[in-house]
Design an enzyme around this catalytic site. Structure first.
Site, mmCIF file in Angstrom:
data_model
loop_
_atom_site.group_PDB
_atom_site.id
_atom_site.type_symbol
_atom_site.label_atom_id
_atom_site.label_comp_id
_atom_site.label_asym_id
_atom_site.label_seq_id
_atom_site.Cartn_x
_atom_site.Cartn_y
_atom_site.Cartn_z
ATOM 1 N N GLY A 150 7.047 -1.673 6.188
ATOM 2 C CA GLY A 150 8.430 -2.117 6.217
ATOM 3 C C GLY A 150 9.380 -1.201 6.969
ATOM 4 C CD GLU A 151 13.648 0.045 10.006
ATOM 5 O OE1 GLU A 151 14.437 0.833 9.446
ATOM 6 O OE2 GLU A 151 12.886 0.388 10.931
ATOM 7 C CG LEU B 135 12.069 7.546 21.059
ATOM 8 C CD1 LEU B 135 13.376 6.777 20.902
ATOM 9 C CD2 LEU B 135 12.344 8.980 21.482
ATOM 10 C CB SER C 183 10.444 6.718 9.155
ATOM 11 O OG SER C 183 10.044 6.376 10.468
ATOM 12 C CB CYS D 266 0.607 6.729 11.464
ATOM 13 S SG CYS D 266 2.113 6.117 12.238
ATOM 14 C CB CYS E 161 6.920 -4.646 8.910
ATOM 15 S SG CYS E 161 8.208 -3.683 9.754
ATOM 16 C CD GLU F 188 -3.008 -1.129 2.208
ATOM 17 O OE1 GLU F 188 -4.109 -1.657 1.986
ATOM 18 O OE2 GLU F 188 -2.710 -0.617 3.304
#
EC number: 2.1.1.192
Length: 360
Positions: free
Chosen positions: A159-160, A214, A191, A333, A109, A89
């Site tokens: 994802g990272e 964080l 990010s 988010c 992810c 997406e």
């Protein structure tokens, strides 16, 4: 080979292999990314012979748009089919004078943040550079005629990104190449949840803006919310982030902090967060939690969020509350899910965990 996988450096290598001059890379970049040409036969300033040789080596393949949803607030979300038949997406968020494209870097992810819907889907694979820049290409086409345009890109989709730097960095180079999309490096934000070793590598390869997920001011709480913290704890993450902007005047880190009712939103958390960030040039972006099926968290009350902001500001920090966009289309988010064939069996483990909690 997919032509969209090739940034300027890779195109120069391709043309060198073909015995051609480096300027050919500029020609192809402009044809593909600015003139929106998808076939070599349309590249009229390249000889027919060279076009034929290129066609033998590379092809241009785009993600397929499976569905588009438009929110009441103008946010757009596209479901895109990528190689292998799975879907990711991509979200476009319009605002006054700007338009932000939120792109994905993985199918699912690789991390397991407990408050994120994407993480609950599990993980299949990294996206290629072509599949990342292809999201930009497709979004650009989909927005044609709407009066909207892409001014900013954030790697905050599925994802990272730092676990897929080999594909992310060439995509960033294309986004910021004046002969492709020409975005300022300040307008592109990567990010991360805090993969410290890859953050150091990222600093060597690019200087785009950095945001850090964080979500907690201490290791004990962050271990629970963002499990990668057990491998990359705050005492390593915070200095690495400070180092990323140490040689970049007038730059700052954006710290993302999801507000979870009764979990990380108390006064002492705000004071602790301010002490943690110290004098690092920072902006704290508080994110109201966006619910999803099966979530065990609730969003902090608005009054609590505003109090958290005031405490941070009293410490001299810039703190804002993100306006939730696209929630009615699950485009906010932490809500992106796509269609993932989970290779980690994470969903199965989550079901078993919930059954144990209920005593079944």
């Amino acid at each position: 080979m997919n032509l969209l996988d090739l940034d300027r450096q890779a195109l120069k290598r391709l043309f060198a292999d073909l015995g051609e001059k480096p300027f050919r890379a500029t020609q192809v970049l402009k044809w593909v990314h600015q003139r929106r040409v998808t076939g070599f036969e349309e590249m009229t300033d390249i000889s027919k012979a060279l076009r034929a040789r290129l066609a033998e080596r590379v092809a241009l393949r785009l993600p397929e748009v499976l569905a588009e949803q438009v929110s009441e607030d103008g946010t757009r979300k596209w479901l895109l089919r990528v190689d292998g038949g799975q879907a990711i997406e991509t979200v476009f968020i319009p605002d006054s004078g700007r338009g932000t494209l939120c792109v994905s870097s993985q199918v699912g992810c690789a991390l397991d943040c407990s408050f994120c819907s994407t993480a609950q889907q599990g993980f299949n694979r990294n996206l290629s550079t072509a599949e990342i820049i292809g999201q930009y290409y497709v979004a650009y086409d989909q927005l044609t005629g709407t009066g909207e345009q892409i001014t900013n890109v954030v790697f905050m989709g599925m994802g990272e990104p730092l676990l897929n730097l080999e594909a992310v960095i060439p995509a960033v180079r294309l986004m910021t190449d004046d002969d492709a999309y020409g975005l300022s490096k300040r307008k592109v934000t990567i990010s991360t949840s805090g993969v410290v070793t890859m953050l150091e590598r990222m600093r060597e390869q690019t200087d785009v803006s950095l945001a850090v997920s964080l979500h907690a001011p201490n290791n004990a709480l962050r271990d629970e919310l963002v499990p990668i913290n057990r491998k990359h704890p705050l005492e390593r993450l915070i200095p690495a982030c400070a180092a990323y902007i140490a040689d970049k005047p007038h730059r700052r880190i954006t710290w993302e902090y999801v507000m979870l009712d009764g979990v990380n939103d108390q006064d002492h958390h705000a004071h602790e967060l301010a002490r943690l960030l110290g004098d690092i040039p920072s902006k704290v972006n508080l994110i109201p939690f966006n619910p999803f099926p099966g979530a065990r968290y609730r969003c902090s009350p608005r009054g609590r969020i505003l109090r958290f902001v005031r405490i941070l500001q009293s410490h001299g920090l810039t703190a804002t509350t993100r306006v939730t966009r696209g929630q009615d289309i699950d485009g906010a988010c932490g809500q992106l899910v796509g269609k993932v064939q989970d290779r980690t069996r994470r969903q199965q483990r989550l079901v078993q965990r919930e059954l144990r909690r209920e005593g079944r």
